[in-house]
Design an enzyme around this catalytic site. Structure first.
Site, PDB file in Angstrom:
ATOM      1  N   ALA A  98      -4.251  -3.817  -8.903  1.00 36.14           N
ATOM      2  CA  ALA A  98      -5.386  -3.836  -7.976  1.00 36.14           C
ATOM      3  C   ALA A  98      -6.634  -4.384  -8.656  1.00 36.14           C
ATOM      4  O   ALA A  98      -6.825  -4.217  -9.867  1.00 36.14           O
ATOM      5  CB  ALA A  98      -5.654  -2.430  -7.462  1.00 36.14           C
ATOM      6  N   GLY A 143      -0.212  -2.065  -9.308  1.00 38.52           N
ATOM      7  CA  GLY A 143       0.198  -2.772  -8.107  1.00 38.52           C
ATOM      8  C   GLY A 143       1.032  -4.006  -8.385  1.00 38.52           C
ATOM      9  O   GLY A 143       1.812  -4.439  -7.532  1.00 38.52           O
ATOM     10  N   GLU A 146       4.403  -2.693  -8.532  1.00 46.25           N
ATOM     11  CA  GLU A 146       4.789  -2.310  -7.172  1.00 46.25           C
ATOM     12  C   GLU A 146       5.214  -3.542  -6.374  1.00 46.25           C
ATOM     13  O   GLU A 146       6.149  -3.481  -5.569  1.00 46.25           O
ATOM     14  CB  GLU A 146       3.636  -1.580  -6.488  1.00 46.25           C
ATOM     15  CG  GLU A 146       3.403  -0.183  -7.049  1.00 46.25           C
ATOM     16  CD  GLU A 146       2.288   0.563  -6.363  1.00 46.25           C
ATOM     17  OE1 GLU A 146       2.534   1.651  -5.834  1.00 46.25           O
ATOM     18  OE2 GLU A 146       1.145   0.047  -6.367  1.00 46.25           O
ATOM     19  N   GLU A 166      -1.217   4.005 -13.169  1.00 45.90           N
ATOM     20  CA  GLU A 166      -2.348   4.539 -12.406  1.00 45.90           C
ATOM     21  C   GLU A 166      -2.844   5.890 -12.928  1.00 45.90           C
ATOM     22  O   GLU A 166      -4.045   6.167 -12.898  1.00 45.90           O
ATOM     23  CB  GLU A 166      -1.961   4.667 -10.931  1.00 45.90           C
ATOM     24  CG  GLU A 166      -1.932   3.338 -10.165  1.00 45.90           C
ATOM     25  CD  GLU A 166      -0.611   2.603 -10.300  1.00 45.90           C
ATOM     26  OE1 GLU A 166      -0.410   1.618  -9.585  1.00 45.90           O
ATOM     27  OE2 GLU A 166       0.218   3.017 -11.147  1.00 45.90           O
TER      28      GLU A 166
END
Length: 280
Positions: A98, A143, A146, A166
């Site tokens: 992110a 992310g 992910e 995270e």
């Protein structure tokens, strides 16, 4: 069962055929963070999404996410796409996760909306009708991992670094990592990796089963991409509808398909009787 699976596939009319050229030779995409291209010749049917945001190490910002969603919408409607590869145009990085600098400028409401968009993006990748391959040639953190987990297959350079980190930043994986990592590795190992925020090399990731293949990095920094392309070439000659149906069957099976026979089996167990299966 086959009818049920077939009904989940969309067989759209050709929309706008992708121009058959490589991402690296796409002169009209200057300034775009996401480029879409299709390969020609014997590789016809392989499409690529090139992530190219060097200023932010391919971080998942608003523009980046919007362009990814646009690319997926375009590719989903092209019947000629048989395999889709996600790759990076930034050497040493797949996706850094992110965009936290951008997120710092958002209100709490805006952050919530953006996280929902990220989840939607990962769902779109996972639901893409053709097989998807993540070519991880560098860092894939938060992310970024992910995104790779949302793909069907993952190939990494042995020197790549990946992890759901995270918790080291006071956050938690919010774009599907808490669901997809356990499906990939099992609950206990997924918890260990998420709780510790551990980073893995590509070689370690292969040993755990997080990636399908790990290859030694080359001077150009794109060894994983070349291995991903070779894997796509193996898939390419197979019957496309059978491949797509296989993907649906596997994905639905993991989610526990609510077939009539399954429901009958559960009812028979509860009622202490023999099941009456009908093959549906």
């Amino acid at each position: 069962m086959l009818r049920a699976l077939t009904s989940t596939l969309r067989f759209p009319r050709p929309w706008r055929p992708l121009e058959t050229r490589g991402c690296s030779s796409n002169p009209g995409a200057a300034g775009r963070e996401i480029q879409v291209c299709a390969l020609a010749g014997p590789d016809r049917g392989i499409a690529e999404i090139l992530m190219n945001r060097p200023s932010a190490r391919n971080a998942l910002g608003n523009v980046f996410v919007s362009q990814l969603l646009e690319a997926l919408a375009q590719l989903r409607e092209d019947q000629q796409v048989r395999v889709l590869i996600f790759r990076s145009g930034v050497k040493g990085v797949f996706c850094a996760g992110a965009d936290l600098k951008e997120r710092e400028q958002m209100s709490e409401t805006e952050v919530g909306v953006f996280v929902q968009r990220l989840r939607g993006l990962m769902t779109e990748i996972a639901a893409f009708p053709a097989p998807t391959i993540a070519a991880v040639d560098g860092f894939a953190l938060g992310g970024g991992l992910e995104l790779a987990l949302a793909c069907d297959l993952r190939v990494a350079a042995s020197s790549a670094v990946m992890g759901l980190i995270e918790t080291t930043r006071g956050l938690l994986p919010g774009a599907g990592g808490t669901q997809r990592l356990p499906r990939c590795l099992g609950v206990a190992l997924a918890k260990e990796l998420i709780f510790t925020g551990r980073r893995l090399s590509g070689a370690q990731a292969q040993a755990l089963g997080l990636v399908n293949h790990a290859v030694a990095q080359n001077e150009e920094g794109n060894a994983a991409y070349h291995r991903a392309r070779a894997l796509a070439q193996e898939i390419l000659p197979q019957a496309p509808i059978a491949v797509r149906l296989s993907k649906v069957a596997i994905d639905r099976g993991i989610e526990n398909i609510p077939t009539r026979d399954r429901l009958e089996g559960m009812a028979a167990f509860r009622e202490k009787r023999l099941p009456r299966f009908v093959g549906e």
